[in-house]
Design a protein around this motif. Structure first.
Motif, PDB file in Angstrom:
ATOM      1  N   ILE A 125      72.969  23.335  89.061  1.00 56.81           N
ATOM      2  CA  ILE A 125      72.234  22.823  87.896  1.00 56.81           C
ATOM      3  C   ILE A 125      72.814  23.454  86.624  1.00 56.81           C
ATOM      4  CG2 ILE A 125      70.020  22.866  86.705  1.00 56.81           C
ATOM      5  CD1 ILE A 125      68.686  22.545  89.462  1.00 56.81           C
TER       6      ILE A 125
ATOM      7  N   TYR B  45      76.091  21.864  85.755  1.00 56.64           N
ATOM      8  CA  TYR B  45      75.945  20.565  85.106  1.00 56.64           C
ATOM      9  C   TYR B  45      75.599  20.748  83.631  1.00 56.64           C
ATOM     10  CZ  TYR B  45      76.532  17.145  88.825  1.00 56.64           C
ATOM     11  OH  TYR B  45      77.076  16.329  89.765  1.00 56.64           O
TER      12      TYR B  45
ATOM     13  N   ALA C 272      77.656  19.427  80.400  1.00 55.94           N
ATOM     14  CA  ALA C 272      77.135  18.688  79.247  1.00 55.94           C
ATOM     15  C   ALA C 272      77.525  19.385  77.942  1.00 55.94           C
ATOM     16  CB  ALA C 272      75.624  18.562  79.347  1.00 55.94           C
TER      17      ALA C 272
ATOM     18  N   ILE D  73      81.083  18.678  77.099  1.00 58.48           N
ATOM     19  CA  ILE D  73      81.307  17.314  76.591  1.00 58.48           C
ATOM     20  C   ILE D  73      80.855  17.217  75.134  1.00 58.48           C
ATOM     21  CG2 ILE D  73      80.532  14.927  76.817  1.00 58.48           C
ATOM     22  CD1 ILE D  73      80.609  15.337  79.847  1.00 58.48           C
TER      23      ILE D  73
ATOM     24  N   SER E 214      83.338  16.510  72.065  1.00 51.37           N
ATOM     25  CA  SER E 214      83.174  15.289  71.292  1.00 51.37           C
ATOM     26  C   SER E 214      82.953  15.585  69.817  1.00 51.37           C
ATOM     27  CB  SER E 214      81.985  14.484  71.829  1.00 51.37           C
ATOM     28  OG  SER E 214      82.231  14.143  73.165  1.00 51.37           O
TER      29      SER E 214
ATOM     30  N   MET F  55      79.453  10.263  74.191  1.00 48.20           N
ATOM     31  CA  MET F  55      78.965  11.594  74.548  1.00 48.20           C
ATOM     32  C   MET F  55      77.478  11.550  74.893  1.00 48.20           C
ATOM     33  SD  MET F  55      78.534  14.733  71.924  1.00 48.20           S
ATOM     34  CE  MET F  55      77.049  14.023  71.252  1.00 48.20           C
TER      35      MET F  55
ATOM     36  N   ALA G  10      77.034  10.162  78.304  1.00 48.00           N
ATOM     37  CA  ALA G  10      77.464  11.106  79.348  1.00 48.00           C
ATOM     38  C   ALA G  10      76.431  12.213  79.523  1.00 48.00           C
ATOM     39  CB  ALA G  10      78.825  11.699  78.977  1.00 48.00           C
ATOM     40  N   VAL G  11      75.942  12.724  78.401  1.00 50.31           N
ATOM     41  CA  VAL G  11      74.963  13.807  78.480  1.00 50.31           C
ATOM     42  C   VAL G  11      73.667  13.297  79.102  1.00 50.31           C
ATOM     43  CG1 VAL G  11      73.539  15.368  77.096  1.00 50.31           C
ATOM     44  CG2 VAL G  11      75.973  15.116  76.592  1.00 50.31           C
TER      45      VAL G  11
ATOM     46  N   ILE H  94      74.172  13.201  82.808  1.00 44.26           N
ATOM     47  CA  ILE H  94      74.115  14.568  83.362  1.00 44.26           C
ATOM     48  C   ILE H  94      72.675  15.055  83.372  1.00 44.26           C
ATOM     49  CG2 ILE H  94      74.795  16.966  82.912  1.00 44.26           C
ATOM     50  CD1 ILE H  94      77.448  15.881  81.828  1.00 44.26           C
TER      51      ILE H  94
ATOM     52  N   VAL I 249      70.975  13.716  86.372  1.00 42.36           N
ATOM     53  CA  VAL I 249      71.414  14.437  87.576  1.00 42.36           C
ATOM     54  C   VAL I 249      70.702  15.776  87.670  1.00 42.36           C
ATOM     55  CG1 VAL I 249      73.374  15.526  88.713  1.00 42.36           C
ATOM     56  CG2 VAL I 249      73.634  13.268  87.662  1.00 42.36           C
ATOM     57  N   ILE I 250      70.676  16.480  86.508  1.00 41.89           N
ATOM     58  CA  ILE I 250      70.023  17.791  86.503  1.00 41.89           C
ATOM     59  C   ILE I 250      68.549  17.649  86.866  1.00 41.89           C
ATOM     60  CG2 ILE I 250      69.263  19.666  84.983  1.00 41.89           C
ATOM     61  CD1 ILE I 250      71.928  19.479  83.559  1.00 41.89           C
TER      62      ILE I 250
END
Lengths: 360, 864
Positions: free
Chosen positions: A254, A257, A261, A264, A268, B828, B831-832, B835, B838-839
């Motif tokens: 976790i 992940y 994030a 990213i 960006s 972005m 994508a976040v 994620i 998923v988390i």
């Protein structure tokens, strides 16, 4: 009626029947960790960042050309032409910085919790070596874009090495593959960055993880570690233990992940930059090394060179051998005021020098 | 009734009737009427006697009849009313001067009616016997009047023969007629009074200006130059000698009342024939010629503008101050009067910019020096005094104790006692330099006042390597000023280069006894006179072999003598600096030592130490604000704040050792020594070629207070703007506006591109290649801004087009980079978010695991 097993399980059964993998996997995964042994994910994230660096690094190497005439343009190509090239390079650049940051935070956590003490002296020493290798990654990787900032940061960075007593000049020539930063330097740094250091780091990391696995995590709530040769889980109540797999590992994933994030977002919003192409004949007005070397650079400005180099060298050696020097078994911070005071003071000095260098 | 009586009566009646009818019959049938008027033609037989020229010859039976009988039978047809009138063409033209009818009519030349065949042999004197002038009743086809005066225009065909320049051409039937015939028919309208020329709507315009000296009408009117009325198209081909045929001066008619329409010339004209030098550009407050005078040349000015009578006939004292000194070798009036140097009266502010060659237009020499009386012609010296020419100071007339070469401006020093020179007595006020020597004669020249020449110093006598310098040893122990001097010397480049005390002050530094080492025998000089210092230093520094080893120049002494400082020193002015004052006294440092007073960034302070001091400058009438102005200028800010040594200090423009104010005409070269490209462009411009009064660098950019230039200089009429000289609606004003538009548009395009790049950089995009292109655009913009000095909008536009092209390209790329950044940020977020999901899923899984752990239901998976 027996349930039809999935193909994965059948494949596993096929392999396990031949190589007896179950004991190995069980030994690796089915360990128990004290609930109070909080690592704050620092070591795990560092490991995750290393994996990110390895993947993005491999991708970058598909396009990167390690020659002065081509390096800059190939980086421009990655940034502008390669699909998501900007993202790969930006994550690699941010990952490098974060990996060093988390490596340091991991070290500080270990130090302040006294987790480096017996019986984990070797684990600590190996960890310090890992930090050194990580810094080596940063130093060698920084030159590769071959822009002004890279060239001159490497120039001043390698000059720090040049003032090391006795071997300084030889060290400098070894680093630069000559008296100046040239095409040979770039070639050498690239080779070290993608071959020597990964191999080294993987080896040392394997030792580090093996040692951690064998001993388990230190429990900071225990003032003194159990007898040597036992794991940290020894003597604990069942309710105070947590299975490494899947519970502990899931927690780590976790965090990974979350870190992904963050990477990213950083990549960006703040993609990796590129200065003008390196020009050995034009020195920029303000040249400084990366932030993790700033305290060294700034220190050299404030004190005589011999002091500015010797003190960090001795300090590094001291850090490496810390568990052998500070042999008190006491772990609780307030019970070891001298060590904590020295640690805090050193940290304060390093941060102060870094801020001063940042502002200069 | 009696028939025979009736018969007789009838017969008689018939006879009577016949008798009465016979003459009538004869007349009617046999006696021809006289078909022509009789006035003046009483010699019938002159024609009819011999029958010449087909006149009816008298019949043979008339032989012997005389003229007086003719009209007994032959009656004038005009009088015989019953007879039809013969049509005899009238003479359609005046007869005056035309008595030779046959010249034209015999052969019908030039359209004249040819005499009929039966007129052959008739002579001129017969014509008017029949043909009478028709002047009384002017026929409708009367020949046109001559609408112009005839004086001086006797060559009618010169113009009318070919119809030159719109003049009416003689009709085809006039071919062959000569000038002397014209006025036979065509009368001057003025004379006939038919059409008064002035009242005619088509009257040629009068000449509104005097004619003297202006006989080349077409020089101005031909092309309509300079606003004068251009000759109409139909005048093409007319020459100057024709003009006054029609156009008459109206100055007579419109007298003095209109004359002041042309401003009078309020100044003397001698030596000032280049009117446009001053009035062309409105230089220095002179009235500028109006726009409609453009193109007029100096030689036409006085055609309209006359010398003011007040000036021409001035009897009283001139309103312009006279020149109180001889003019020989003094034609550079401004050298002194511009700044009021050497006590000369400074020109008033409205004279600024006027060149030397116009001064004497107003200011006249007071009186030739030769006219001046020698004082002694009138005044007798007191008893016992010596005549001045004998060189004595007796009689209260001091002699001149210095050489006169280069010292001829007595009052420069003696007026205010500059540099310790004796001040002139109060009763000498207003006397000028040229009278001084009338009384004061050169006396024995004092050595100390003579211009010093380099003197060899004892440097070779006491070679430093001996390391013996008793001067230093002793003075350094004296304390106070003496120790300071010793200390300063020790830090100097001289000490480093083995130049010691005795080399300048003399004496023997090897002797320890003060009396001996500082004795005249040891060539002890002591403190050198200020006037000797330059030469003293020059004894080494002007010595080429000696200086060669240090790679130092050796022309400082030569330059110093030519400098204002050096000249003033030679005049006895002790306020001026010598080598010692600028180079740090005893502590002379190398010029490239940042601690040196003459280090580039220290020079402004050095110069200001005197030139910003109102007390010191009071005697020279020099302003003291130069440093303050310079300090805030681009040059001052660059040098003193940014330590940019490319920026000039005082010496860069004024010279170092040869310091003197550069002349106005030299300014472009001074500035151009750094601003080379700009100078090249400027030299191609009309400004550079417009003479002395044309703008130089300082006109638009200022001198000491040069500010950062901007396009704003092209618009507005304030000082240092184009509008200060050129009205916006003038040709030059339009050029300025064009340059402003061109450069402003390019600059704006560049700024927009730069802003776009900065935006892209702010959002983290790579802009290095764009920055490189932007620099190219900036370079082109800088060159374009320099090229505007050519005042050629086309060549500037060629450069700004480059700027525009690159800027557009860069802006498009930068905008694309910003758009790319926006895309990345949106991606972005997605994508976040993934994620995050998923988390969340993993977190839920973890809670489930922990619940199993809490209930002890957790079992490790069985891999087997």
């Amino acid at each position: 009626m027996q349930t039809q097993k999935s193909i994965v399980w059948r494949a596993w059964g096929w392999l396990d029947g031949r190589y007896r993998l179950t004991p190995l996997i069980s030994a690796l995964l089915h360990v128990e960790i004290p609930r109070s042994a909080r690592t704050y994910y620092l070591g795990g994230i560092t490991l995750f960042l290393f994996m990110v660096q390895a993947i993005t690094g491999v991708l970058l190497s598909l396009y990167y050309q390690p020659a002065p005439s081509a390096a800059y343009d190939s980086v421009l190509f990655i940034m502008h032409q390669v699909n998501f090239g900007w993202l790969i390079r930006s994550i690699h650049a941010w990952g490098a910085n974060l990996m060093i940051l988390f490596c340091i935070l991991h070290l500080l956590r270990i130090f302040f919790q006294g987790a480096h003490k017996a019986p984990r002296e070797i684990t600590w020493a190996v960890g310090v070596l890992l930090l050194g290798v990580t810094l080596g990654f940063g130093f060698t990787g920084y030159l590769l874009p071959w822009d002004q900032r890279a060239f001159w940061a490497t120039t001043v960075g390698s000059e720090i090495a040049g003032v090391v007593p006795l071997v300084g000049q030889k060290l400098l020539i070894f680093l630069r593959s000559g008296p100046e930063v040239t095409a040979r330097t770039l070639s050498r740094f690239f080779g070290v960055h993608v071959l020597v250091l990964p191999a080294t780091l993987l080896t040392i990391l394997a030792v580090h993880l093996t040692l951690v696995h064998q001993q388990g995590l230190a429990d900071p709530t225990r003032p003194v570690e159990p007898a040597e040769g036992t794991t940290s889980a020894a003597g604990q109540e069942k309710k105070d233990l947590l299975p490494f797999f899947p519970t502990y590992l899931l927690d780590e994933v976790i965090a990974w992940y979350a870190m992904l994030a963050i990477l990213i977002v950083l990549a960006s919003l703040f993609p990796a930059g590129l200065d003008e192409p390196a020009d050995p004949l034009r020195t920029p007005e303000h040249t400084k090394p990366e932030w993790y070397f700033l305290f060294l650079y700034e220190g050299l400005k404030l004190v005589p060179r011999i002091v500015g180099v010797t003190v960090p060298l001795v300090g590094g050696l001291f850090l490496l051998l810390l568990p052998f020097i500070d042999r008190s078994p006491q772990r609780i911070p307030r019970k070891r005021p001298v060590a904590i005071t020295i640690g805090v003071a050193t940290l304060a000095i390093i941060i102060a020098l870094t801020i001063r260098g940042w502002l200069s | 009734m009696n028939r025979p009586i009736v018969r007789h009566l009838g017969f008689a009646l018939v006879v009577l009737v016949v008798a009465l009818l016979i003459p009538t019959f004869i007349i009617a049938q046999g006696v021809p009427l006289i078909p022509h008027p009789l006035e003046g033609r009483d010699d019938c037989l002159g024609c009819h006697g011999t029958g010449i020229a087909e006149f009816p010859k008298v019949p043979a039976d008339h032989a012997g009849r005389t003229n007086d009988l003719c009209q007994g039978c032959h009656q004038s047809a005009a009088e015989a009313t019953s007879a039809p009138a013969l049509v005899i063409p009238a003479i359609p033209h005046p007869l005056e001067g035309r008595d030779d009818c046959l010249v034209c009519h015999e052969f019908g030349v030039v359209g004249a009616t040819q005499i009929p065949g039966d007129h052959a042999g008739r002579t001129n004197d017969m014509c008017q016997g029949c043909h009478q002038p028709a002047t009384e009743a002017a026929p409708p086809a009367a020949p046109p009047n001559i609408p112009h005066p005839l004086e001086g225009r006797d060559d009618c065909l010169g113009c009318h023969g070919t119809g030159l320049a719109g003049f009416p051409q003689v009709p085809a039937d006039h071919a062959g007629r000569t000038n002397d015939l014209c006025q036979g028919c065509h009368q001057s309208a003025a004379e006939t009074g038919a059409v008064p020329p002035a009242a005619s709507p088509a009257a040629p315009p009068g000449i509104p200006h005097p004619l003297e000296g202006r006989d080349d009408c077409l020089a101005c009117h031909g092309a309509g130059i300079a606003g004068v009325p251009q000759t109409p198209d139909d005048h093409a081909g007319r020459t100057n000698d024709l003009c006054q045929g029609c156009h008459q001066p109206i100055t007579e008619a419109a007298p003095a009342a209109e004359a002041p329409a042309f401003p009078l010339i309020p100044h003397l004209l001698e030596g000032r024939d280049n009117c446009l030098d001053c009035h062309g550009t409105g230089l220095a407050g002179f009235p500028q010629v109006p726009a409609n005078h453009a193109g007029r040349t100096d030689d036409v000015c006085q055609s309209c503008h006359q010398l003011s009578p007040e000036v021409a006939h001035a009897t009283g004292p001139s309103p312009f101050p006279p020149i109180p000194h001889p003019l020989e070798a003094r034609d550079e009036c401004l050298a002194c009067h511009e700044t009021g140097a050497a006590g000369a009266p400074q020109i008033p502010s409205d004279h600024v910019g006027r060149p030397n060659n116009i001064c004497q237009g107003c200011h006249q020499p007071e009186a030739p020096a030769s006219v001046r009386k020698n004082c002694l012609d009138c005044h007798i010296l007191p008893e016992g005094s010596m005549a001045p020419e004998e060189g004595a100071a007796a009689g209260g007339v001091p002699t001149i104790p210095h050489a006169l070469e280069r010292h001829d401006d007595c009052l420069a020093c003696h007026q205010d006692g500059v540099g310790g020179a004796p001040r002139i007595p109060g009763d000498h006020a207003d006397r000028t330099n040229d009278v001084c020597q009338t009384c004061h004669q050169p006396g024995p020249v004092s050595e100390s006042q003579a211009p010093a020449e380099p003197v060899p110093t004892p440097i070779a006598l006491y070679p430093w390597p001996e390391k013996v310098n008793t001067c230093f040893d002793c003075h350094s122990t004296l304390g106070g000023k003496q120790a300071d001097i010793a200390d300063q010397w020790q830090r100097s480049i001289h000490a480093e280069r083995n130049v010691a005390c005795a080399d300048c002050h003399g004496g023997d530094p090897t002797l320890s006894a003060m009396e001996a080492s500082m004795s005249p025998d040891a060539n002890f000089v002591g403190v050198p006179a200020k006037s000797d210092i330059p030469a003293l230093c020059a004894s080494c520094h002007a010595d080429v072999p000696r200086m060669r080893q240090y790679d130092l120049p050796t022309d400082q002494w030569a330059k110093y003598k030519e400098s204002t400082h050096g000249f003033q020193l030679s005049q006895g002015d002790r306020n001026v600096p010598t080598c010692f004052d600028c180079h740090g006294g005893h502590q002379v440092l190398k010029a490239n030592d940042p601690a040196s007073t003459v280090y580039p960034s220290n020079v402004p302070d050095l110069c200001a130490s005197c030139h910003a001091d109102e007390t010191i400058m009071a005697g020279y009438n020099i302003p003291t604000d130069q440093f303050d102005l310079y300090r805030q200028s681009v040059h001052g800010l660059a040098l003193l704040d940014n330590q940019d040594f490319r920026a000039p200090n005082c010496a860069t423009c004024h010279g170092t050792h040869g310091a003197a104010p550069p002349g106005f005409a030299e300014v472009a070269n001074i500035c151009g020594s750094c601003h080379t490209a700009t100078q090249d462009y400027y030299l191609k411009s009309p400004h550079a070629n417009a003479g002395y009064g044309a703008p130089k660098c300082v006109t638009c950019h200022g001198r000491y207070d040069v500010s950062k230039p901007s396009e704003a200089i092209f618009v507005g009429a304030g000082p240092r703007h184009c509008g200060a000289c050129h009205p916006p609606d003038s040709a030059a004003g339009r050029v300025a506006q064009s340059l402003y538009d061109t450069l402003t548009v390019a600059a704006q395009a560049y700024e927009e591109a730069e802003a776009a790049v900065q935006t892209a950089q702010r959002v983290g995009m790579l802009v290095t290649p764009l920055e490189g292109r932007l620099r190219e655009a900036n370079t082109s913009l800088i060159i374009a801004r320099a090229a505007q000095h050519t005042l050629d909008p086309d060549s500037v536009r060629a450069l700004t087009d480059d700027v525009q092209t690159i800027a557009d390209e860069v802006k498009a790329s930068a905008d694309a980079a910003v758009a790319e950044s926006l895309f990345r940020r949106r991606a972005m977020i997605i994508a976040v978010a993934v994620i995050g999901l998923v988390i969340t899923a993993l977190f839920l899984l973890k809670r489930e695991l922990e619940r199993q752990l809490d209930t002890e239901s957790y079992k490790p998976p069985d891999l087997a």
